[in-house]
Design an enzyme around this catalytic site. Structure first.
Site, PDB file in Angstrom:
ATOM      1  N   ASP A   1     -13.466   5.564  -0.021  1.00 38.83           N
ATOM      2  CA  ASP A   1     -13.120   4.786   1.169  1.00 38.83           C
ATOM      3  C   ASP A   1     -13.472   3.335   0.844  1.00 38.83           C
ATOM      4  O   ASP A   1     -14.661   2.995   0.717  1.00 38.83           O
ATOM      5  CB  ASP A   1     -13.939   5.307   2.361  1.00 38.83           C
ATOM      6  CG  ASP A   1     -13.692   4.510   3.630  1.00 38.83           C
ATOM      7  OD1 ASP A   1     -13.210   3.364   3.547  1.00 38.83           O
ATOM      8  OD2 ASP A   1     -14.008   5.032   4.711  1.00 38.83           O
ATOM      9  N   VAL A   2     -12.460   2.485   0.697  1.00 37.17           N
ATOM     10  CA  VAL A   2     -12.713   1.125   0.199  1.00 37.17           C
ATOM     11  C   VAL A   2     -13.519   0.258   1.160  1.00 37.17           C
ATOM     12  O   VAL A   2     -14.004  -0.802   0.774  1.00 37.17           O
ATOM     13  CB  VAL A   2     -11.388   0.384  -0.164  1.00 37.17           C
ATOM     14  CG1 VAL A   2     -10.649   1.082  -1.275  1.00 37.17           C
ATOM     15  CG2 VAL A   2     -10.512   0.177   1.065  1.00 37.17           C
TER      16      VAL A   2
ATOM     17  N   TYR B   1      -4.448  -7.399  12.219  1.00 32.63           N
ATOM     18  CA  TYR B   1      -3.753  -7.293  10.926  1.00 32.63           C
ATOM     19  C   TYR B   1      -3.471  -8.686  10.349  1.00 32.63           C
ATOM     20  O   TYR B   1      -3.761  -8.967   9.177  1.00 32.63           O
ATOM     21  CB  TYR B   1      -2.455  -6.512  11.129  1.00 32.63           C
ATOM     22  CG  TYR B   1      -1.699  -6.188   9.868  1.00 32.63           C
ATOM     23  CD1 TYR B   1      -1.999  -5.050   9.122  1.00 32.63           C
ATOM     24  CD2 TYR B   1      -0.662  -7.009   9.414  1.00 32.63           C
ATOM     25  CE1 TYR B   1      -1.287  -4.734   7.964  1.00 32.63           C
ATOM     26  CE2 TYR B   1       0.050  -6.709   8.265  1.00 32.63           C
ATOM     27  CZ  TYR B   1      -0.263  -5.568   7.543  1.00 32.63           C
ATOM     28  OH  TYR B   1       0.440  -5.268   6.395  1.00 32.63           O
TER      29      TYR B   1
ATOM     30  N   ASN C   1      -5.126  -2.616  -2.614  1.00 31.23           N
ATOM     31  CA  ASN C   1      -3.886  -2.392  -1.859  1.00 31.23           C
ATOM     32  C   ASN C   1      -4.104  -1.677  -0.530  1.00 31.23           C
ATOM     33  O   ASN C   1      -3.310  -1.840   0.399  1.00 31.23           O
ATOM     34  CB  ASN C   1      -2.925  -1.579  -2.743  1.00 31.23           C
ATOM     35  CG  ASN C   1      -1.777  -0.986  -1.954  1.00 31.23           C
ATOM     36  OD1 ASN C   1      -0.822  -1.681  -1.634  1.00 31.23           O
ATOM     37  ND2 ASN C   1      -1.892   0.294  -1.617  1.00 31.23           N
TER      38      ASN C   1
ATOM     39  N   LYS D   1      -4.927 -10.404   6.890  1.00 30.30           N
ATOM     40  CA  LYS D   1      -4.069 -10.857   5.786  1.00 30.30           C
ATOM     41  C   LYS D   1      -4.241 -12.363   5.540  1.00 30.30           C
ATOM     42  O   LYS D   1      -4.220 -12.824   4.399  1.00 30.30           O
ATOM     43  CB  LYS D   1      -2.600 -10.512   6.063  1.00 30.30           C
ATOM     44  CG  LYS D   1      -2.317  -9.001   6.124  1.00 30.30           C
ATOM     45  CD  LYS D   1      -2.661  -8.285   4.822  1.00 30.30           C
ATOM     46  CE  LYS D   1      -2.267  -6.812   4.863  1.00 30.30           C
ATOM     47  NZ  LYS D   1      -2.629  -6.070   3.650  1.00 30.30           N
TER      48      LYS D   1
END
Ligand code: NAD
Length: 268
Positions: A66-67, A166, A93, A170
């Protein structure tokens, strides 16, 4: 016989059990890299992808992590050391969406998206840099000490109503990537990002599955088609290869022209 673009390299791709990550893992393996196919929960998909890569003569291993957890990112690179004796390329990613109108956005959904899409990419990149330094430069392998590729989005630049978490993540990835690139280029670590437009994957199924939504989406894409994971994967192979050795701190948009303000074509 031409040399394979990623021959003699070892790569980690996070969130590679579906979508863009899967496409990148497959393309890296076809280009000659040994690939860690990271997954968070879908072990079956990751094992299937690894099996299919091996059937075509490629090298791949599935690794759970789990990043958003630092210890898991460490584990990911430990496994790459154990299985492939190191890492040359890290693709951060993994990403999620939890959409809501601004005042309806829960703190939990704000945190979840920031944790995976921004902190998760930071943790993975930080671990990559530490490992690259430990491994040391081997110019017989590559002129670079290591390469990091972030999967950003056109929403690192284009504001996105109903997706504040989101777009914020980003936008953060953009400056994280550029700051890292500026700080680390002197060590021959190349840090770049790919910013996809609308790519046909599970994350945006609502935007392309039914005809009305698809038509609406196409008005945003001058090139007149929705992107496929292969479009992004081919760009990632080039960015990970030494063919792009002088490309540092760049965001490569793979978006069919979505960044060109298509609504300004008529009038404006
Ligand atoms: P996807 O849902 O198929 O892939 C996301 C992957 O991330 C999944 O495999 C998921 O299991 C994994 N993941 C989620 N949380 C994780 C965690 N904590 N640890 C490890 N893995 C985790 O969607 P996708 O479109 O392939 O998305 C990949 C990346 O591309 C994301 O960062 C996304 O924001 C970005 N992106 C996608 C598009 C698009 O149009 N599809 C556009 C721009 C950017």
């Amino acid at each position: 016989m031409p040399q394979s673009q990623l021959g003699n390299t070892r790569a980690i791709v996070t969130g590679a059990s579906s979508g863009i990550g899967e496409g990148i893992a497959r393309a890296f393996a076809s280009a000659g890299a040994a690939v860690i196919v990271n997954y968070r929960s879908d072990e079956r998909a990751a094992v299937r992808i690894v099996g299919e890569i091996r059937e075509t003569g490629g090298r791949a291993e599935a690794v759970q992590a789990d990043v958003s957890k630092p210890e898991d990112c460490g584990k990911l690179f430990d496994e790459a050391d154990r299985l492939f004796d190191g890492t040359d390329i890290a693709v951060a990613n993994a990403g999620i969406q939890r959409d809501a109108a601004f005042t309806e956005l829960s703190l939990d959904d704000w945190r979840k998206v920031i944790d995976v899409n921004l902190t998760g990419q930071f943790l993975c990149a930080q671990e990559a840099v530490r490992r690259f330094r430990r491994q040391g430069l081997d110019t017989k392998r590559s002129p670079a000490l290591g390469k990091i590729i972030f999967t950003s989005s056109v929403h690192q630049t284009i504001p996105w109503a109903g997706h504040a978490n989101y777009a914020t993540a980003k936008g953060g990835v953009k400056l994280l990537m550029e700051t890292m690139a500026q700080e680390l280029a002197c060590e021959k670590i190349r840090v770049n990002a790919i910013a996809p437009g609308a790519i046909r994957t599970a994350i945006n199924r609502d935007a392309w599955e039914d005809e009305t939504a698809r038509k609406k989406l196409l008005t945003l894409i001058p090139y007149g088609r929705i992107g496929e994971t292969e479009d992004v994967a081919e760009a990632a192979v080039w960015l990970a290869s030494d063919a792009s050795d002088y490309v540092v701190g760049t965001t490569l948009f793979v978006d069919g022209g979505m960044m060109l303000y298509p609504s300004f074509r008529e009038g404006g």
